[in-house]
Motif scaffolding. Structure first.
Motif, short mmCIF file in Angstrom:
data_model
loop_
_atom_site.label_atom_id
_atom_site.label_comp_id
_atom_site.label_asym_id
_atom_site.label_seq_id
_atom_site.Cartn_x
_atom_site.Cartn_y
_atom_site.Cartn_z
N LEU A 62 2.96 10.17 6.95
CA LEU A 62 0.78 9.42 6.35
C LEU A 62 0.56 9.74 5.09
O LEU A 62 -0.29 9.81 5.44
CB LEU A 62 0.44 10.47 7.62
N ARG A 70 -2.09 8.28 2.97
CA ARG A 70 -2.86 7.41 3.45
C ARG A 70 -4.47 7.64 3.79
O ARG A 70 -4.76 8.31 4.48
CB ARG A 70 -2.31 7.05 4.97
N LEU A 120 -7.57 6.81 7.35
CA LEU A 120 -6.62 6.95 9.30
C LEU A 120 -7.67 7.81 9.86
O LEU A 120 -8.38 7.39 9.73
CB LEU A 120 -5.53 7.53 8.52
N LYS A 121 -7.24 7.07 11.17
CA LYS A 121 -7.61 6.82 12.57
C LYS A 121 -7.20 8.19 13.57
O LYS A 121 -5.72 8.72 13.68
CB LYS A 121 -8.42 6.14 12.80
N ASP A 179 -4.32 6.82 14.80
CA ASP A 179 -3.15 6.69 13.88
C ASP A 179 -2.02 8.38 14.18
O ASP A 179 -0.99 7.88 13.40
CB ASP A 179 -3.15 6.73 12.79
N GLU A 217 2.39 10.88 16.68
CA GLU A 217 3.72 12.08 15.61
C GLU A 217 4.05 13.30 15.93
O GLU A 217 3.23 13.96 17.25
CB GLU A 217 2.89 12.06 14.20
#
Length: 321
Positions: free
Chosen positions: A192, A195, A198-199, A202, A206
């Motif tokens: 990530l 990036r 992102l929301k 997302d 993880e």
């Protein structure tokens, strides 16, 4: 007699007759954000504190607070009075050292237990100034988990603690030293990293690097609750009680982690870690100055506590990083 003259006379009367104790009470109200907490800190009844606030507002002819349930917020006038009161308290607090007899010697040992990685220029400057004023005071600093700091203070094996303390302890006094905003970050080796747009969704699958106190009942349990409420499904792949180790593992790409924003500002600027959503951060966690109210203090410890409380009162919590 014109209105301008009457106004000037009223202000002169106010300057001559304003009660400093009302200002000090208001200063504590503003710092605590609550009448009940201010009363507990000042060892006064809630009605007494409310009456002091009312008297100050009447003398200043201004509403200083905005009430919202048990919590209060400062009005614009209240913020200005708060700043002036803090400056006045800082000036008054310097009278003590100025009037100390030159022959007075403060000596002894102070043991302070603290959590890892407390970054605060305010605290650093306080220690530096204290050493200049009292060079014969010896310090011992030990870095422990928050739970161990609290336990040691309850057992009276240390002078003071700098720690998280999610659940107030009846035998411990506490003053807010820092208000930390925690947010999610990932390292440059993470998928990530870099990036944009992102929301929060997302992040939900993880894996995590987390603190050992990130569990129900721990000092960082609000983070556990946040993940559960948001439906996070990733597992915790590494954990530590040390903020530095969490930061190291996040930077190494083990998983995303929740860290105090001000601690990793330089890492973000250096491109070592990447700030993740939500933009407003995840949780707010306070670091407290703690001590056992039942513990008999040495002269050195008493002087240290007095100076530290004066410094806290004189400096807005937003200016302590």
């Amino acid at each position: 007699m014109n209105a301008g003259y009457r106004h000037a006379e009223a202000r002169r009367f106010l300057n001559d007759r304003l009660d400093w104790n009302l200002l000090r009470t208001f200063l504590v109200i503003g710092q605590e954000g609550s009448i009940s907490r201010a009363a507990a800190r000042l060892h006064l009844s809630q009605p007494a504190v409310s009456q002091a606030l009312k008297r100050l507002e009447e003398q200043l002819e201004s509403a200083l607070v905005i009430r919202s349930g048990p919590r209060i917020a400062l009005s614009k006038a209240g913020e200005e009075v708060m700043q002036i009161a803090a400056e006045l308290y800082g000036t008054v607090s310097r009278l003590g050292p100025a009037l100390d007899a030159p022959e007075e010697t403060v000596a002894g040992k102070i043991r302070i237990l603290m959590i890892s990685r407390i970054e605060s220029r305010f605290y650093d400057d306080f220690l530096a100034n204290f050493h200049v004023d009292y060079p014969r005071v010896e310090f011992e600093f030990d870095v422990l988990r928050s739970s161990d700091v609290v336990s040691a203070l309850l057992q009276k094996t240390a002078s003071f603690g700098l720690s998280l303390c999610r659940t107030p302890q009846p035998r411990l006094e506490q003053r807010v030293l820092l208000k930390q905003r925690y947010a999610f970050f990932c390292g440059k080796r993470h998928a990530l990293f870099g990036r944009k747009h992102l929301k929060l969704a997302d992040l939900k699958s993880e894996n995590f690097v987390s603190f050992t106190s990130d569990q129900i009942g721990g000092n960082l349990s609000p983070l556990t609750i946040f993940r559960d409420q948001q439906g996070f499904t990733g597992r915790i792949v590494a954990s530590s009680s040390s903020l530095d180790e969490i930061r190291r593992l996040v930077a190494a790409g083990y998983g995303i982690g929740c860290l105090p924003e001000h601690i990793v500002t330089k890492d973000v600027q250096a491109g070592e870690v990447w700030r993740l959503p939500p933009a407003e951060g995840v949780i707010d966690v306070d670091v407290y100055l703690l001590w056992n109210r039942d513990q008999k203090r040495t002269h050195a410890e008493a002087v240290f506590l007095e100076r530290f409380e004066q410094a806290l009162l004189a400096t807005d919590v937003r200016n302590r990083f």
